[in-house]
Design a protein around this motif. Structure first.
Motif, short mmCIF file in Angstrom:
data_model
loop_
_atom_site.label_atom_id
_atom_site.label_comp_id
_atom_site.label_asym_id
_atom_site.label_seq_id
_atom_site.Cartn_x
_atom_site.Cartn_y
_atom_site.Cartn_z
N ASP A 50 -16.05 -12.03 -58.74
CA ASP A 50 -16.22 -11.78 -60.19
C ASP A 50 -16.99 -12.93 -60.83
O ASP A 50 -17.87 -12.72 -61.67
CB ASP A 50 -14.85 -11.67 -60.89
N GLN A 51 -16.63 -14.16 -60.46
CA GLN A 51 -17.30 -15.34 -61.04
C GLN A 51 -18.78 -15.35 -60.67
O GLN A 51 -19.62 -15.71 -61.49
CB GLN A 51 -16.60 -16.62 -60.56
N VAL A 52 -19.08 -14.97 -59.44
CA VAL A 52 -20.48 -14.91 -59.00
C VAL A 52 -21.23 -13.89 -59.85
O VAL A 52 -22.34 -14.16 -60.31
CB VAL A 52 -20.58 -14.55 -57.49
N SER A 53 -20.63 -12.73 -60.08
CA SER A 53 -21.27 -11.71 -60.91
C SER A 53 -21.58 -12.25 -62.31
O SER A 53 -22.64 -12.01 -62.87
CB SER A 53 -20.37 -10.47 -61.06
N GLU A 54 -20.62 -12.99 -62.87
CA GLU A 54 -20.80 -13.45 -64.25
C GLU A 54 -21.75 -14.65 -64.36
O GLU A 54 -22.57 -14.70 -65.25
CB GLU A 54 -19.44 -13.81 -64.87
N GLU A 58 -26.36 -20.15 -57.20
CA GLU A 58 -27.32 -19.99 -56.10
C GLU A 58 -26.65 -20.08 -54.74
O GLU A 58 -27.17 -19.58 -53.75
CB GLU A 58 -28.39 -21.09 -56.20
N ARG A 59 -25.52 -20.77 -54.69
CA ARG A 59 -24.81 -20.96 -53.41
C ARG A 59 -23.31 -20.95 -53.64
O ARG A 59 -22.83 -21.29 -54.71
CB ARG A 59 -25.18 -22.33 -52.80
N VAL A 60 -22.59 -20.59 -52.58
CA VAL A 60 -21.14 -20.54 -52.65
C VAL A 60 -20.56 -21.11 -51.35
O VAL A 60 -21.13 -20.93 -50.29
CB VAL A 60 -20.68 -19.07 -52.86
N VAL A 61 -19.43 -21.80 -51.48
CA VAL A 61 -18.69 -22.27 -50.30
C VAL A 61 -17.25 -21.75 -50.40
O VAL A 61 -16.65 -21.79 -51.49
CB VAL A 61 -18.69 -23.81 -50.20
N VAL A 62 -16.72 -21.25 -49.29
CA VAL A 62 -15.33 -20.78 -49.26
C VAL A 62 -14.60 -21.41 -48.07
O VAL A 62 -15.22 -22.06 -47.23
CB VAL A 62 -15.24 -19.24 -49.16
N ALA A 63 -13.28 -21.16 -47.99
CA ALA A 63 -12.46 -21.84 -46.98
C ALA A 63 -12.58 -21.24 -45.59
O ALA A 63 -12.50 -21.96 -44.60
CB ALA A 63 -10.99 -21.84 -47.42
N ASP A 64 -12.76 -19.92 -45.49
CA ASP A 64 -12.78 -19.32 -44.14
C ASP A 64 -13.71 -18.11 -44.07
O ASP A 64 -14.20 -17.62 -45.10
CB ASP A 64 -11.36 -18.96 -43.69
N ASP A 65 -13.91 -17.61 -42.85
CA ASP A 65 -14.86 -16.52 -42.61
C ASP A 65 -14.42 -15.21 -43.27
O ASP A 65 -15.25 -14.46 -43.77
CB ASP A 65 -15.04 -16.30 -41.10
N ALA A 66 -13.11 -14.96 -43.26
CA ALA A 66 -12.62 -13.71 -43.86
C ALA A 66 -12.98 -13.65 -45.34
O ALA A 66 -13.42 -12.62 -45.86
CB ALA A 66 -11.11 -13.60 -43.66
N THR A 67 -12.80 -14.79 -46.03
CA THR A 67 -13.13 -14.84 -47.46
C THR A 67 -14.63 -14.68 -47.64
O THR A 67 -15.09 -13.95 -48.54
CB THR A 67 -12.65 -16.18 -48.08
N ALA A 68 -15.41 -15.33 -46.78
CA ALA A 68 -16.87 -15.22 -46.87
C ALA A 68 -17.30 -13.77 -46.72
O ALA A 68 -18.13 -13.26 -47.50
CB ALA A 68 -17.53 -16.09 -45.80
N ASP A 69 -16.72 -13.06 -45.76
CA ASP A 69 -17.07 -11.65 -45.54
C ASP A 69 -16.73 -10.80 -46.76
O ASP A 69 -17.50 -9.93 -47.16
CB ASP A 69 -16.32 -11.09 -44.31
N ALA A 70 -15.55 -11.08 -47.34
CA ALA A 70 -15.12 -10.30 -48.50
C ALA A 70 -16.07 -10.50 -49.68
O ALA A 70 -16.41 -9.56 -50.40
CB ALA A 70 -13.70 -10.68 -48.88
N VAL A 71 -16.52 -11.75 -49.89
CA VAL A 71 -17.45 -12.01 -51.01
C VAL A 71 -18.81 -11.39 -50.69
O VAL A 71 -19.48 -10.83 -51.57
CB VAL A 71 -17.58 -13.54 -51.26
N ARG A 72 -19.20 -11.47 -49.41
CA ARG A 72 -20.51 -10.93 -48.98
C ARG A 72 -20.62 -9.43 -49.23
O ARG A 72 -21.70 -8.92 -49.51
CB ARG A 72 -20.70 -11.24 -47.49
N ARG A 73 -19.51 -8.74 -49.12
CA ARG A 73 -19.54 -7.28 -49.35
C ARG A 73 -20.02 -6.96 -50.76
O ARG A 73 -20.69 -5.97 -50.99
CB ARG A 73 -18.16 -6.67 -49.10
N ARG A 74 -19.66 -7.82 -51.72
CA ARG A 74 -20.11 -7.56 -53.10
C ARG A 74 -21.41 -8.26 -53.44
O ARG A 74 -22.09 -7.90 -54.39
CB ARG A 74 -18.99 -7.98 -54.08
N HIS A 75 -21.74 -9.35 -52.69
CA HIS A 75 -22.96 -10.12 -52.98
C HIS A 75 -23.71 -10.38 -51.68
O HIS A 75 -23.73 -11.51 -51.19
CB HIS A 75 -22.60 -11.43 -53.69
#
Ligand code: MG
Length: 394
Positions: A50-54, A58-75
């Motif tokens: 949601d924050q990325v949408s708003e 340009e770049r994002v860092v997350v804690a693990d691959d599962a979270t990265a995949d979940a964010v990637r699905r929307r962005h």
């Protein structure tokens, strides 16, 4: 119009992170040019997406691959990196005017150091950076161009008070404490205190660890340590007073006998805005103090029997950086185990004391250094000592 201020926000989905984004939103509504160029978060993929949408970083860092995949699905086209190294990298290498470090815990230290080494302004909400790495950060600040602007109500208040005089004119700093959720609870009731009792904190909207740390006053001890490094004053010149209404955030006594104090609503967005606005007084339409709230300004000393953990933490502070890392890490674990229902409330203070004793017994003759490897090792040992304390006490 000047070019926009580029902001990197680490810890964007937590309590300080979301309040920082609200400040950015409000600053923009007031015509301030501020841009979020990068976000880092842990595992809250939905909120981050949601924050990325708003804010369109340009770049994002997350804690693990599962979270990265979940964010990637929307962005799908957004560059997303994973892990602690990527977090420090983000703080140091992205073209940012200000790095807001609102990461929770000792893993916030490396990003702070990386940002300062690159000469960035760090708006610092991560207490552990100074608590664990105070000496390293002080060295960075002396040798580089980096700058720290505290995002903590008391330290922001001290910065504001200190504008009233010269550094050599300061006699002492006073941080105030609300006393937390249990200020008026009878001592015999403390063993039965539940996480729900503690989280019903009267004054501030904060993350869970800070709220429990307020009830034990560990938080205030950590803030004394922060102030020691931020303002380069000996512990003897930093005091704490309890002010139950939490309207006064700090006081400074100057050499001529004058006291300067800062009062403000209990709203973390004020210190955040003060840091992002470089000390300007922006009217962001936030709440204000009414005269009713000023009617009772009582200041009480810290009751050592009620808050034993406060003294344990400050005792550790005098034994150097590694001892601070031990008790800080132990506290993280003990608070977590208390919140999980595995530890009674007084066990937090007792577990801290046990972890510090164990550490001091090992290092009785020769205190270890304060290099990063030693500190990370001390952090690990503090966690282990705390886990042992909880398991053996069960
Ligand atoms: Mg504070």
């Amino acid at each position: 119009m000047s070019s926009p201020e580029h902001i990197v926000l680490l810890g964007s989905t937590g309590s300080i992170g979301t309040q920082t984004l609200d400040v950015v939103r409000r600053m923009r509504a007031c015509g301030e040019a501020v841009d979020i160029v990068a976000l880092a978060a842990g595992r809250n993929a939905d909120r981050l997406a949601d924050q990325v949408s708003e804010f369109g970083p340009e770049r994002v860092v997350v804690a693990d691959d599962a979270t990265a995949d979940a964010v990637r699905r929307r962005h799908p086209r957004l560059p997303i990196a994973v892990g602690e190294e990527a977090l420090a990298d983000l703080a140091g290498t992205v073209d940012a005017g200000i790095v807001v470090n609102a990461v929770v815990g000792a893993r916030g230290l490396l990003p702070t150091l990386a940002a300062l080494e690159r000469g960035r302004v760090v708006a610092l909400a991560n207490k552990e950076s100074l608590v664990v790495g105070g000496e390293l950060i002080a060295e960075c600040l002396r040798s580089g161009e980096g700058e720290i602007r505290p995002i903590d109500s008391e330290h922001s208040a001290l910065v504001q008070c200190l504008r009233a005089g010269e550094r050599g004119e300061v006699r002492r700093l006073v941080l105030t404490a609300s006393g937390g959720a249990l200020l008026d609870a009878p001592p015999e009731a403390l063993p039965a205190i539940t996480p729900e009792d503690v989280l019903a904190h009267p004054a501030w909207s904060m993350g869970h660890r800070v709220t429990v740390d307020s009830a034990t006053m560990v938080n205030k001890a950590l803030e004394v340590i922060e102030a020691h490094f931020l303002f380069e004053l000996p512990y003897e010149q930093i005091d704490v007073l309890v002010q139950p209404g939490a309207t006064t955030h700090a006081l400074v006594e100057f050499s001529d006998g004058a006291w300067i104090s800062q009062l403000a609503p209990t709203d973390m967005r004020l210190p955040i805005a003060y840091a992002l606005g470089a000390g300007r007084r922006l009217d962001l339409g936030l709440s204000r103090l009414g005269t009713d709230e000023l009617r009772e300004l009582r200041f009480l000393p810290v009751d050592g029997e009620r808050f034993p953990a406060f003294h344990t933490m400050l005792g550790a502070a005098r034994h150097g950086a590694a001892a601070r890392a031990v008790v800080n890490a132990a506290d993280e674990v003990l608070v977590e185990r208390f919140l999980d229902g595995d530890l009674a409330f007084p066990g937090i203070a007792a577990g801290l004391d046990a972890a510090l004793r164990e550490w001091r017994a090992v290092h009785a003759s020769a205190p270890p250094g304060d290099d990063l490897t030693t500190l990370l090792d001390a952090d690990r040992r503090g966690r282990e000592a705390a886990q042992r304390y909880v398991e053996e006490g069960r």
